[in-house]
Design an enzyme around this catalytic site. Structure first.
Site, short mmCIF file in Angstrom:
data_model
loop_
_atom_site.label_atom_id
_atom_site.label_comp_id
_atom_site.label_asym_id
_atom_site.label_seq_id
_atom_site.Cartn_x
_atom_site.Cartn_y
_atom_site.Cartn_z
N ASP A 33 40.10 28.71 24.82
CA ASP A 33 39.11 28.55 25.71
C ASP A 33 39.46 27.07 26.47
OD1 ASP A 33 37.03 28.87 27.78
OD2 ASP A 33 35.45 28.22 26.62
N HIS A 50 47.12 28.59 32.26
CA HIS A 50 47.35 29.62 31.30
C HIS A 50 48.87 29.19 30.67
CE1 HIS A 50 43.75 31.53 32.03
NE2 HIS A 50 44.04 31.82 33.40
N LEU A 146 53.51 37.20 8.52
CA LEU A 146 52.64 36.78 9.07
C LEU A 146 52.18 37.46 10.20
CD1 LEU A 146 50.76 34.60 10.43
CD2 LEU A 146 52.52 33.60 11.50
#
Length: 313
Positions: A33, A50, A146
């Site tokens: 966020d 972004h 992962l």
């Protein structure tokens, strides 16, 4: 404070945090966020925020590999994000598309065995983003060191409703017996790429809420939650390590509570029959961490000593 001195202080603090960590969580989920607010405060547009946030994502992936975290889930795009204006959505879709291709082709992804998967209502995304998702998933499908789960067009309630509808349809079709509907049946029909319960949720940007994120895998596991003030593009390794420390403190507290309950059960049983207490102690020891098992053993010895003393009297 001069920049070089701040850097030395930060490095020393990172080392201290690393020394405090006994074990990393297995599955970390992050709500990324603050990208838009970061950009706005710098007089830039949302797409610039972004893009800066995408750089943080790459660093976090490195930290997970370094610390031995086995699964990372990133809340990249929620169902609510579709309400944003087109002038923000289109650049964001462009960024998601390019990063998925970039990650899928990155040498470090293949060298470290990173498996990429998307969770959410991906069919709602533009075709170019769906194609990028398919490419990333197919390129990394054989890896499992992962897992990187990217939540796209994701909403926790929607995910649960989808699983419930699937179960209902299978029962109606006779493919699943009502007696077989249990927690495992629901979990098997949730997002295929989320394989483990969430141990820790991290949210950046200052808001203290988990925003409909992974309710089954996080809330059901009573995941630790770490809220921090930095916007996602500013999120640092120190912030990440603080989050892991929060998880460790919660685990230690939880294990101590389990131990205290186990000792309480043992005392209650020993009040009536020591032989039963021995059986209970054996079972409890297998369910507790080593420190808790030692406490249970010590309590059993105390009960034995008390009984021996009563006999001597």
């Amino acid at each position: 404070m001069p920049k070089w001195l701040r850097r030395r202080f930060t490095d020393a603090y990172e080392r201290m945090l690393r020394r405090q960590l006994e074990a990393a969580p297995t599955h970390v989920a992050i709500i990324q966020d603050g990208n838009r607010r970061y950009a706005r405060e710098r007089g830039a547009d949302a797409p610039d925020g972004h893009r800066e946030g995408a750089k943080t994502t790459e660093r976090v992936l490195d930290w997970c590999e370094e610390l031995g975290i086995e699964e990372l889930t990133l809340y990249a795009f929620s169902t609510e994000n579709f309400d944003r204006p087109d002038e923000e959505l289109e650049p964001l879709f462009d960024l998601l598309e390019s990063k998925l291709y970039e990650f899928a082709d990155a040498d470090r992804v293949h060298e470290n065995g990173v498996r990429i998967g998307a969770i959410g209502d991906v069919e709602r995304l533009p075709a170019r983003v769906r194609d990028a998702v398919d490419y990333a998933e197919s390129r990394t499908a054989e890896y499992d060191s992962l897992r990187l789960n990217v939540a796209l067009a994701y909403g926790g309630r929607s995910e649960l409703l989808g699983a419930a509808r699937t179960v209902a349809d299978e029962v109606a079709a006779g493919e699943l017996s009502p007696d077989e509907v249990d927690a495992d049946a629901v979990e098997d029909r949730l997002a295929e790429h989320t394989t483990r319960d969430v141990d820790l949720i991290i949210r950046t940007g200052g808001d203290e809420r988990t925003s409909n994120f992974l309710p089954w895998h996080a809330n059901g596991n009573e995941a630790a939650v770490y809220f921090c003030a930095p916007y996602w593009p500013e999120f640092s390794k120190v912030d990440f390590l603080r989050g892991l420390r929060t998880y460790q403190a919660r685990e230690q507290s939880w294990q101590q509570s389990r131990t205290e309950r186990a000792v309480g059960i043992l005392r209650a049983v020993a009040e009536t029959e020591l032989a039963d207490a021995k059986t209970v102690a054996g079972r409890l020891r297998t369910q507790l961490p080593s420190a808790g098992a030692r406490e249970v053993s010590a309590e059993l010895e105390r009960q034995r000593g008390a009984e021996a003393g009563e006999r001597a009297d």
